[in-house]
Design a protein around this motif. Structure first.
Motif, PDB file in Angstrom:
ATOM      1  N   VAL A 213       1.141 -16.544  14.350  1.00 11.77           N
ATOM      2  CA  VAL A 213       1.576 -16.954  13.015  1.00 11.77           C
ATOM      3  C   VAL A 213       2.119 -15.719  12.300  1.00 11.77           C
ATOM      4  CG1 VAL A 213       0.876 -18.180  10.922  1.00 11.77           C
ATOM      5  CG2 VAL A 213      -0.353 -18.592  13.024  1.00 11.77           C
ATOM      6  N   THR A 214       3.105 -15.899  11.419  1.00  8.46           N
ATOM      7  CA  THR A 214       3.625 -14.728  10.701  1.00  8.46           C
ATOM      8  C   THR A 214       2.670 -14.350   9.575  1.00  8.46           C
ATOM      9  OG1 THR A 214       4.794 -16.013   9.055  1.00  8.46           O
ATOM     10  CG2 THR A 214       5.997 -15.535  11.076  1.00  8.46           C
ATOM     11  N   ARG A 215       2.773 -13.101   9.131  1.00 10.89           N
ATOM     12  CA  ARG A 215       1.903 -12.647   8.055  1.00 10.89           C
ATOM     13  C   ARG A 215       2.154 -13.449   6.778  1.00 10.89           C
ATOM     14  NH1 ARG A 215       4.445  -8.826   6.671  1.00 10.89           N
ATOM     15  NH2 ARG A 215       5.247  -9.991   4.909  1.00 10.89           N
ATOM     16  N   GLU A 216       3.437 -13.743   6.533  1.00 14.15           N
ATOM     17  CA  GLU A 216       3.777 -14.453   5.299  1.00 14.15           C
ATOM     18  C   GLU A 216       3.088 -15.822   5.263  1.00 14.15           C
ATOM     19  OE1 GLU A 216       7.784 -15.644   2.798  1.00 14.15           O
ATOM     20  OE2 GLU A 216       7.948 -15.037   4.881  1.00 14.15           O
ATOM     21  N   ALA A 217       3.097 -16.497   6.434  1.00 14.64           N
ATOM     22  CA  ALA A 217       2.466 -17.814   6.501  1.00 14.64           C
ATOM     23  C   ALA A 217       0.964 -17.698   6.243  1.00 14.64           C
ATOM     24  CB  ALA A 217       2.714 -18.434   7.872  1.00 14.64           C
ATOM     25  N   LEU A 218       0.351 -16.640   6.785  1.00 13.73           N
ATOM     26  CA  LEU A 218      -1.097 -16.493   6.604  1.00 13.73           C
ATOM     27  C   LEU A 218      -1.443 -16.139   5.162  1.00 13.73           C
ATOM     28  CD1 LEU A 218      -2.209 -14.674   9.867  1.00 13.73           C
ATOM     29  CD2 LEU A 218      -2.575 -17.051   9.239  1.00 13.73           C
ATOM     30  N   LEU A 219      -0.595 -15.334   4.532  1.00 11.22           N
ATOM     31  CA  LEU A 219      -0.871 -14.966   3.139  1.00 11.22           C
ATOM     32  C   LEU A 219      -0.875 -16.189   2.230  1.00 11.22           C
ATOM     33  CD1 LEU A 219       0.983 -11.651   2.195  1.00 11.22           C
ATOM     34  CD2 LEU A 219      -1.439 -12.155   1.944  1.00 11.22           C
ATOM     35  N   TYR A 220      -0.188 -17.231   2.694  1.00  7.06           N
ATOM     36  CA  TYR A 220      -0.112 -18.444   1.861  1.00  7.06           C
ATOM     37  C   TYR A 220      -1.386 -19.284   1.984  1.00  7.06           C
ATOM     38  CZ  TYR A 220       1.936 -22.617  -0.208  1.00  7.06           C
ATOM     39  OH  TYR A 220       2.187 -23.678  -1.022  1.00  7.06           O
ATOM     40  N   LYS A 221      -2.157 -19.079   3.063  1.00 10.21           N
ATOM     41  CA  LYS A 221      -3.309 -19.956   3.335  1.00 10.21           C
ATOM     42  C   LYS A 221      -4.344 -19.998   2.207  1.00 10.21           C
ATOM     43  CE  LYS A 221      -1.780 -21.267   7.329  1.00 10.21           C
ATOM     44  NZ  LYS A 221      -1.152 -22.580   7.442  1.00 10.21           N
ATOM     45  N   PRO A 222      -4.744 -18.827   1.636  1.00  9.66           N
ATOM     46  CA  PRO A 222      -5.741 -18.906   0.560  1.00  9.66           C
ATOM     47  C   PRO A 222      -5.243 -19.753  -0.607  1.00  9.66           C
ATOM     48  CG  PRO A 222      -5.551 -16.654   1.345  1.00  9.66           C
ATOM     49  CD  PRO A 222      -4.451 -17.426   2.000  1.00  9.66           C
ATOM     50  N   ILE A 223      -3.931 -19.710  -0.838  1.00  4.17           N
ATOM     51  CA  ILE A 223      -3.361 -20.482  -1.946  1.00  4.17           C
ATOM     52  C   ILE A 223      -3.622 -21.961  -1.714  1.00  4.17           C
ATOM     53  CG2 ILE A 223      -1.134 -21.119  -2.954  1.00  4.17           C
ATOM     54  CD1 ILE A 223      -0.948 -18.358  -3.499  1.00  4.17           C
ATOM     55  N   ASP A 224      -3.524 -22.379  -0.448  1.00  9.61           N
ATOM     56  CA  ASP A 224      -3.805 -23.763  -0.085  1.00  9.61           C
ATOM     57  C   ASP A 224      -5.261 -24.127  -0.210  1.00  9.61           C
ATOM     58  OD1 ASP A 224      -1.726 -25.137   0.715  1.00  9.61           O
ATOM     59  OD2 ASP A 224      -1.750 -24.499   2.793  1.00  9.61           O
ATOM     60  N   ARG A 225      -6.107 -23.133   0.057  1.00 11.31           N
ATOM     61  CA  ARG A 225      -7.495 -23.460   0.381  1.00 11.31           C
ATOM     62  C   ARG A 225      -8.281 -24.002  -0.799  1.00 11.31           C
ATOM     63  NH1 ARG A 225      -9.238 -25.254   4.919  1.00 11.31           N
ATOM     64  NH2 ARG A 225     -11.439 -25.594   4.679  1.00 11.31           N
ATOM     65  N   VAL A 226      -8.011 -23.467  -1.989  1.00 15.92           N
ATOM     66  CA  VAL A 226      -8.771 -23.923  -3.159  1.00 15.92           C
ATOM     67  C   VAL A 226      -8.527 -25.407  -3.347  1.00 15.92           C
ATOM     68  CG1 VAL A 226      -9.157 -23.565  -5.594  1.00 15.92           C
ATOM     69  CG2 VAL A 226      -8.295 -21.719  -4.204  1.00 15.92           C
ATOM     70  N   THR A 227      -7.262 -25.776  -3.226  1.00 18.32           N
ATOM     71  CA  THR A 227      -6.920 -27.184  -3.400  1.00 18.32           C
ATOM     72  C   THR A 227      -7.656 -28.008  -2.369  1.00 18.32           C
ATOM     73  OG1 THR A 227      -4.768 -26.305  -3.824  1.00 18.32           O
ATOM     74  CG2 THR A 227      -4.944 -28.657  -3.673  1.00 18.32           C
ATOM     75  N   ARG A 228      -7.690 -27.462  -1.155  1.00 20.91           N
ATOM     76  CA  ARG A 228      -8.302 -28.178  -0.046  1.00 20.91           C
ATOM     77  C   ARG A 228      -9.781 -28.422  -0.328  1.00 20.91           C
ATOM     78  NH1 ARG A 228      -6.845 -28.599   5.382  1.00 20.91           N
ATOM     79  NH2 ARG A 228      -8.276 -30.161   6.117  1.00 20.91           N
ATOM     80  N   SER A 229     -10.475 -27.376  -0.827  1.00 25.71           N
ATOM     81  CA  SER A 229     -11.903 -27.537  -1.129  1.00 25.71           C
ATOM     82  C   SER A 229     -12.091 -28.574  -2.226  1.00 25.71           C
ATOM     83  CB  SER A 229     -12.513 -26.214  -1.589  1.00 25.71           C
ATOM     84  OG  SER A 229     -12.059 -25.180  -0.744  1.00 25.71           O
TER      85      SER A 229
END
Length: 842
Positions: A213-229
């Motif tokens: 996975v690219t770094r840029e894609a991974l940096l976006y993951k935390p942004i997703d995660r709060v919503t997910r929780s």
């Protein structure tokens, strides 16, 4: 910074790149924080057993586990799905952190890849986030593995929510982190190489050991995660009884998470006649209404005014308090200069971006859910603030639907240069506008240019003169207005006369639903005649409908005129008319004959209406020797087959010669043909195959639908129906996957094998969507209720407005089928082996 959270970029495998954000865009997709069902509501209702939120049936766990009907088994499914995605998330954070140590080590040497400052900026707070989630995962995992119904885990979620401050810091830094990383990548080849391929460990029990996975894609993951929780908290609350010790803790965690989300999610509002002609006559308003204009690639709602000699396109300005509203003129075209481009000329016009059906249907589902809530609030004499909030939300959703559903192009061209494009959802309305303009153009008109003062006066007069005051959405209707009809309208189009010369003729039928008209049925073309005799019967589903329109067309076979634009209708309208659907008159058991007169043409038709409650009864057949109305297990056993013969034969015939038929499965077959086929299959007549090969393909498609509709129990069973409804309502993708596969596994074999057989067929039909115009979503709309709708009394435990509960249920049934249609291929053996999917014990 104004970040908007997006939940939909996350996928359960964690290996998909997020959608790239366009250059210079600072916002992320906006997440809707308010669930359609409030968790408090559903938890209370579970406790009191009034059936608002169906509890899982025996299909989930044994009777003892049901714990007096509390959704504890669902909690386990939700949690195990969430754990699996949490593991992926931790692996992603780990992959992101991996290069940090070696980078730090080189930072102090003579040849640093990055400076310490840059490392600090790019990896800001990721170590902290990793530790928080690792601790959470390590505490939750054993609880789910040694599951029992008394387990508590609310405190873990509460703790997780209390640590959201770290995310706030991450979010505030996110933009700078991206920019810094981008700059470093451009100036440093080594860092660029590291960034392009970060290795993420696969889940423990998966075949894949690593994904890149690219770094840029991974940096976006935390942004997703709060919503997910936050989504998972909704799901958990929905399935936690209110007296469970976890309930207040989860509520608290949800409140913290939502406040956190709103604090970063800026409240985003939806962007929302004294005048004379050059000849000295008074300029009169002839027609006005709301139309969607495609302007610079985006859809805008306009109020269009047709005056004696000019077409004016305006938008309503936001008015200051106390001032009355004003229109703002976007453009005008003198009718003397206005032409309708022919299909050939409009080839160079912008292509219409059509919104996928499934997005429109999802929105209809949301609207129906809100309508049910509004009814509940009314019944409970709810607080006016809650009511206002629901109404505002309903308006926003209906407004979106109004803006995004029209797809029939209506082009207007000014001889002096500019072209304009409106999108309509009804050809009837398009022809009304066109005819009104052409009628005015028959007069001797002069071209002119309005001075700015004249334009101001003309636009000012629009407000006083307008005849259409409200945007056509149901939330604008008064409470005492008729809600319209919900159910099935059977229409037989008999014949027409009054044509001057013979032609190739057909009719289409339109009805209004959700406030605007859509085309629902089409007769076959009757060739070369002045007195077409169609005698075709259609069944049209009504959703709050008040009118029926009939349009009569002459078919165009001239190849040069057939336009490339999919939604362009080039056939010539010979006549059109409409009648009001009067609930009193229509609701009789007998056919009611009627005639619509349209410029010299008379079309004869009959209709009868069946309310939803009547048409939805599945009645078992008295004869057990046939196939219609007989249990599927009885039929497969008798035939010694895995899939009933009727299903195999109809599907084979459709795949042979109907897969490219426009509207296959949506367009009704002739009722008499369907009845004839039903009789032949029931009698197991040896002429079946001959008859099938001669029969109109829409009748064969109709026979297959009828077979599933008349099963004494739906294909996906009454027993599992409440659980399907719960599963599809889960917000967390991993939990949903877990639950939906578990439910398929719980089906009896004949049902499951037949369902998978039909599923593969429908996917093949949808592959031909460019030709047959049937998307997965269209097919789910046609088949969802047929395969899921419960038999007697399953859902009639309590009385709410039949229309609301039904439209909501129907939408959810469509969603269930759509879920499986969009899912990668599901194989019977894999499903039974239970390896492909998260098992219940992650």
């Amino acid at each position: 910074t104004d970040f908007n959270y997006g939940a939909d970029e996350y996928d359960a495998e964690g290996n998909e790149e997020p959608k790239a954000l366009p250059e210079g865009s600072e916002t992320m997709p906006y997440i809707d924080e308010s669930p359609t069902m409030s968790p408090q509501l559903s938890a209370r209702s579970q406790e009191s057993g009034d059936g608002v939120s169906p509890t899982p049936t025996d299909g989930l766990g044994t009777g003892g586990e049901r714990d007096a009907g509390k959704g504890l088994e669902m909690r386990k499914l939700v949690l195990s799905g969430f754990l699996a995605s949490e593991e992926i998330y931790i692996n992603q954070l780990e992959a992101l952190l991996l290069p940090m140590k070696p980078l730090k080590a080189t930072a102090t040497t003579s040849q640093p890849v990055l400076t310490l400052q840059q490392i600090e900026t790019i990896f800001y707070k990721i170590q902290d986030i990793y530790e928080i989630h690792k601790e959470f995962y390590d505490s939750l995992c054993p609880k789910v593995q040694q599951w029992d119904s008394n387990i508590t885990m609310g405190h873990l979620f509460q703790k997780l929510a209390s640590q959201l401050g770290v995310y706030k810091a991450f979010v505030d830094n996110y933009k700078i982190a991206l920019e810094t990383a981008e700059k470093c990548s451009q100036s440093n080849y080594q860092f660029q190489k590291i960034s392009e391929e970060l290795k993420v460990k696969g889940p423990k029990d998966s075949k894949e050991s690593h994904t890149s996975v690219t770094r840029e894609a991974l940096l976006y993951k935390p942004i997703d995660r709060v919503t997910r929780s936050t989504l998972v908290l909704h799901d958990l609350l929905k399935h936690t009884p209110a007296d469970h010790p976890d309930y207040p803790l989860l509520q608290d965690a949800l409140r913290i998470s939502q406040n956190f989300l709103s604090s970063i999610n800026e409240d985003i509002d939806p962007r929302r006649t004294a005048v004379t002609t050059p000849k000295g006559e008074t300029r009169q308003l002839v027609k006005d209404g709301f139309l969607v204009e495609l302007s610079e690639g985006s859809r805008k709602l306009r109020h269009v005014f047709l005056f004696t000699d000019v077409l004016l396109c305006a938008k309503l300005k936001k008015a200051a308090v106390g001032k009355h509203q004003q229109y703002d003129c976007k453009w005008y075209v003198p009718l003397a200069d206005l032409v309708f481009p022919s299909p050939e000329e409009s080839e160079h016009c912008p292509q219409v971006h059509v919104i996928p059906d499934h997005e429109l249907e999802d929105m209809k589902m949301k609207i129906s859910a809100i309508k049910s809530e509004v009814q509940k609030e009314k019944a409970n004499k709810g607080q006016s603030r809650a009511m206002e909030r629901l109404k505002k939300k309903m308006f926003e959703n209906e407004f979106w639907l109004l803006l995004n559903s029209p797809a029939i192009p209506f082009r207007i061209h000014n001889r002096n240069g500019k072209s304009y494009l409106f999108l309509l959802s009804s050809d009837y309305e398009r022809s009304e506008w066109r005819e009104a303009i052409q009628k005015l153009q028959k007069k001797d008109l002069q071209a002119f240019v309005l001075s700015s003062v004249e334009l101001q006066v003309l636009t000012g007069s629009c407000f006083k003169l307008r005849t259409v005051h409200n945007i056509p959405v149901t939330s604008n209707k008064d409470d005492d207005e008729s809600p319209g009809l919900y159910g099935f309208l059977h229409v037989i189009v008999h014949s027409a006369k009054g044509f001057k010369q013979s032609a190739n003729l057909y009719c289409t039928l339109e009805v209004d639903s959700f406030g605007y008209f859509v085309s629902k049925a089409k007769t076959r073309v009757f060739r070369d005649t002045t007195e077409p005799q169609w005698n075709e019967e259609f069944e049209i589903e009504l959703e709050g409908s008040q009118s029926l329109r009939i349009l009569c067309y002459e078919k165009c076979y001239d190849k040069t005129k057939l336009n490339k634009d999919n939604n362009e209708i080039v056939d010539k309208i010979m006549g059109k008319g409409q009648i009001q659907l009067d609930p009193q008159a229509v609701q009789t058991k007998n056919w009611h004959m009627d005639v619509i007169e349209m410029n010299g043409i008379k079309v004869e038709f009959s209709m009868k209406f069946t309310s939803r409650d009547m048409s939805l009864k599945r009645t078992p057949s008295k004869k057990q020797t046939g196939v219609f109305g007989v249990k599927i297990s009885v039929v497969t056993k008798r035939e010694r087959s895995k899939v009933p013969y009727i299903v195999r034969q109809c599907i084979e015939e459709v795949e042979k010669r109907g897969i490219e038929e426009v509207g296959i499965y949506r367009i009704s077959g002739v009722a008499t043909d369907i009845q004839a086929l039903k009789a032949v299959f029931d009698a197991n007549n040896k002429d079946i195959l001959v008859m099938l090969s001669d029969m109109d393909i829409n009748a064969i498609a109709g026979t297959l639908k009828l077979y599933f509709r008349e099963l004494p129990e739906p294909l996906l069973t009454d027993r599992l129906y409440p659980a399907f409804m719960e599963g599809i309502a889960l917000s967390d993708p991993a939990a949903k996957e877990n639950c939906m596969m578990h439910l398929l596994r719980s089906l009896p074999d004949p049902n499951l094998i037949t369902f998978l057989f039909l599923l593969e067929h429908l996917k093949r039909v949808a592959e031909k969507e460019p030709i047959n115009k049937m998307s997965l979503h269209n097919l789910a709309t046609v088949f969802g209720p047929t395969l899921l709708r419960p038999s007697e009394g399953e859902s009639k435990g309590h009385l709410t407005l039949a229309s609301d509960i039904w439209s909501h249920d129907v939408m959810a049934q469509v969603q269930v089928l759509l879920y499986y249609l969009q899912h990668p291929p599901i194989s019977f053996t894999e499903l039974k082996r239970n390896t492909l999917y998260f098992s219940t014990d992650v």
